[in-house]
Enzyme design. Structure first.
Site, PDB file in Angstrom:
ATOM      1  CG  ASN A  66      -1.948  -0.999   1.331  1.00  0.00           C
ATOM      2  OD1 ASN A  66      -2.372  -1.353   2.433  1.00  0.00           O
ATOM      3  ND2 ASN A  66      -2.390  -1.538   0.201  1.00  0.00           N
ATOM      4  CG  LEU A  67       3.584   1.218   3.097  1.00  0.00           C
ATOM      5  CD1 LEU A  67       4.796   0.980   3.978  1.00  0.00           C
ATOM      6  CD2 LEU A  67       2.492   1.949   3.869  1.00  0.00           C
ATOM      7  NE  ARG A  93      -2.368   1.538  -4.335  1.00  0.00           N
ATOM      8  CZ  ARG A  93      -1.802   0.422  -3.901  1.00  0.00           C
ATOM      9  NH1 ARG A  93      -0.481   0.327  -3.843  1.00  0.00           N
ATOM     10  NH2 ARG A  93      -2.529  -0.599  -3.500  1.00  0.00           N
ATOM     11  CG  ASP A 114     -11.224  -1.767  -4.038  1.00  0.00           C
ATOM     12  OD1 ASP A 114     -12.368  -2.050  -3.610  1.00  0.00           O
ATOM     13  OD2 ASP A 114     -10.193  -2.325  -3.633  1.00  0.00           O
ATOM     14  CB  CYS A 158     -27.551   8.826  -9.889  1.00  0.00           C
ATOM     15  SG  CYS A 158     -28.142   7.309 -10.693  1.00  0.00           S
ATOM     16  CB  CYS A 192     -27.122   7.895 -15.044  1.00  0.00           C
ATOM     17  SG  CYS A 192     -28.780   8.237 -14.427  1.00  0.00           S
ATOM     18  CB  CYS A 231      -4.955  -1.929  -8.180  1.00  0.00           C
ATOM     19  SG  CYS A 231      -3.569  -0.899  -7.688  1.00  0.00           S
ATOM     20  CB  CYS A 236     -31.258   5.414 -13.958  1.00  0.00           C
ATOM     21  SG  CYS A 236     -30.110   5.185 -12.582  1.00  0.00           S
ATOM     22  CB  CYS A 263     -31.739   9.056 -10.410  1.00  0.00           C
ATOM     23  SG  CYS A 263     -31.106   8.966 -12.108  1.00  0.00           S
TER      24      CYS A 263
END
Length: 257
Positions: free
Chosen positions: A69-70, A72, A129, A172, A175, A189, A246, A249
């Site tokens: 993680n470090l 970023r 994510d 939203c 959509c 990732c 949608c 919304c």
């Protein structure tokens, strides 16, 4: 609420901005913002929200700090590996600015707990994510008329949008992505890679849009998706059309007609 002498000093660079001023800084101090995810996007966003004086931040993340993680996630250091991200983030943010109260929620947000985790929030910044979390957040924000700042990153690309899908003519997040889902064979990732500095850009930009939505400076970014390509580099803006069908919304649009 009047600003103290210390606050007038701390936020002086905000206050002298005509577009923010004392009233805008007071709005930030009174704001209650939820940040979903303390990863590559959430970490820098949290730093700038706390530095800006957002009065209350609800941090939702059930993950632990890992060594990879470090590269970023700038809220964490080597000594934090193995600890809960929410706990470490709250500790570090408290040192940055005691004006910001950090409420930690070490849970994974889903459709079952989203109402409990987000009730009482003025704005949500989503840096999660996966589509399942993002759509749960979007549907809740739309139904409860809470602005959503959504940020995403992949390799060298950043996407930022502010969504108010309950308003006529404004889409939203659903959509934009429809009923997207997280395929089991979807590249991650860890497999594709991501440039650490790009996550810093994404998180800072998301914090900028959260501050914009809170204080009202500048133009309204609603209904637009901003895409930054770090390889080119280039920036383009895409207008998102409201989908009358949608599931997030569309019903509200029918009720308002």
């Amino acid at each position: 609420m009047a600003l103290s002498d210390a606050q007038l000093d701390r936020y002086a660079r905000h206050i002298v901005l005509r577009e923010i001023g004392g009233a805008g800084q007071q709005a930030l101090l009174a704001a209650h913002v939820a940040v979903v995810g303390a990863g590559g996007i959430g970490a820098p966003a949290l730093l700038y929200l706390a530095a800006a004086g957002v009065g209350r931040i609800r941090l939702i993340d059930d993950d632990r700090v890992s060594l990879d993680n470090l590269q970023r996630q700038v809220l964490f250091g080597t000594d934090d590996v193995g600890e809960g991200k929410a706990e470490v983030a709250a500790r570090n943010l408290a040192r940055l600015n005691s004006d910001s109260r950090i409420d930690i929620v070490p849970e994974r947000l889903d459709t079952e707990n989203v109402d409990r985790l987000l009730t009482g929030i003025d704005l949500v910044l989503d840096g999660s994510d996966n589509f399942a979390t993002r759509l749960a957040v979007s549907d809740w924000c739309t139904a409860n008329r809470v602005p959503l700042v959504s940020a995403a990153i992949g390799q060298f690309q950043v996407q930022i949008g502010t969504f108010r899908g309950w308003l006529p003519g404004q889409p939203c997040y659903r959509c934009f992505v429809g009923d997207a889902f997280d395929a089991e064979d979807c590249d991650t990732c860890s497999e594709l890679g991501v440039l650490g500095a790009m996550t810093g850009l994404a998180g800072s930009w998301a914090a900028l849009e959260a501050i914009r939505a809170t204080t009202g400076f500048g133009g309204d970014p609603g209904g637009k998706l901003h895409v930054f390509d770090g390889l080119a580099p280039s920036l383009r803006t895409i207008r998102i059309v409201k989908d009358p069908a949608c599931r997030g919304c569309g019903r509200l649009q029918t009720e308002q007609a």
